[in-house]
Structure formats: C-alpha cells, structure tokens
Design a protein around this motif. Structure first.
Motif, PDB file in Angstrom:
ATOM      1  N   THR A  91      91.273  36.493  20.097  1.00 14.98           N
ATOM      2  CA  THR A  91      92.625  37.090  20.543  1.00 14.98           C
ATOM      3  C   THR A  91      93.579  36.903  19.682  1.00 14.98           C
ATOM      4  N   GLU A  93      96.756  36.792  20.984  1.00 17.40           N
ATOM      5  CA  GLU A  93      97.754  36.131  21.995  1.00 17.40           C
ATOM      6  C   GLU A  93      97.561  34.644  21.827  1.00 17.40           C
ATOM      7  N   ARG A 104      93.157  33.782  29.360  1.00 20.41           N
ATOM      8  CA  ARG A 104      92.443  34.899  28.625  1.00 20.41           C
ATOM      9  C   ARG A 104      91.023  35.284  29.069  1.00 20.41           C
ATOM     10  N   TRP A 107      91.365  37.554  31.858  1.00 25.70           N
ATOM     11  CA  TRP A 107      91.437  38.965  31.342  1.00 25.70           C
ATOM     12  C   TRP A 107      89.990  39.604  31.178  1.00 25.70           C
TER      13      TRP A 107
END
Length: 109
Positions: A91, A93, A104, A107
């Motif tokens: 990611t 992020e 994460r 998600w």
C-alpha cells in the motif's frame, strides 16, 4: 501468491523480509462461506514494515525504487484440511501502528 520482488536496493526479497519482521499482534477476520466451505473466524498474525520496492529489471519505464508499506496477514491455526490465509498487501497508505496495519487488512478482507 505473486512474484517475490526484490526490495531495498536488491538487498532483500519481499516475502522473506516481511516474514522476519516481528508479529505486531493478532486480528480476527470473518471468512465467508464459499461453496461447501463453511464460514469461520480466522485468527491472523499481523506484521508490517516500510520497504523500497525495486523497479522491475528490463523495463525502461521504471528507473526509481518505490517506497511502499507491506502488511502480512497469516492465519495461525487454520481448520484441518483448509489452506491458511496468507496475504501480503502493498500500500501507499502509511502504516505506522498496529491499528493502521489492521485497518489495511480490514480493507482487503
């Protein structure tokens, strides 16, 4: 699983690097029923780290390494006959805490 990429200036491989990080904690996720497989709660060990993903060799479009965060979620005790969940998530992020790593995973789940 996908290709085990080189990271950190060709010094490491992604899968072994993340597998050698300490377990930050555990997260329970619901695995939905699928076909004849019943739904279950899976306990996942969570590891995370920031790495630099090396550019693919032989592709002139990519010259620079890419900073990414990697989160590994590995099922610790799957039911007999069931392949354990093993997710390696990349990611952009930032992941700086266990809670962010779990977010994460949520998600993805």
């Amino acid at each position: 699983m996908t290709l085990d990429r080189r990271i950190n200036g060709q010094t490491d491989k992604l899968w072994s690097f993340i597998a050698n990080q300490p377990v930050a904690g555990y997260r329970d996720v619901l695995v939905r029923a699928r076909g004849t497989r019943p739904a279950r709660i899976a306990r996942l060990s969570i590891r995370w780290a920031q790495v630099r993903l090396d550019p693919p060799q032989g592709d002139p479009r990519f010259k620079e390494s890419l900073p990414v965060w990697v989160v590994q979620a590995l099922e610790t005790d799957p039911p007999p006959g069931i392949e354990p969940i093993h997710w390696i998530l990349l990611t952009s992020e930032a992941v700086g805490t266990f809670e962010q790593a779990c977010q994460r995973v949520d998600w993805y789940a």
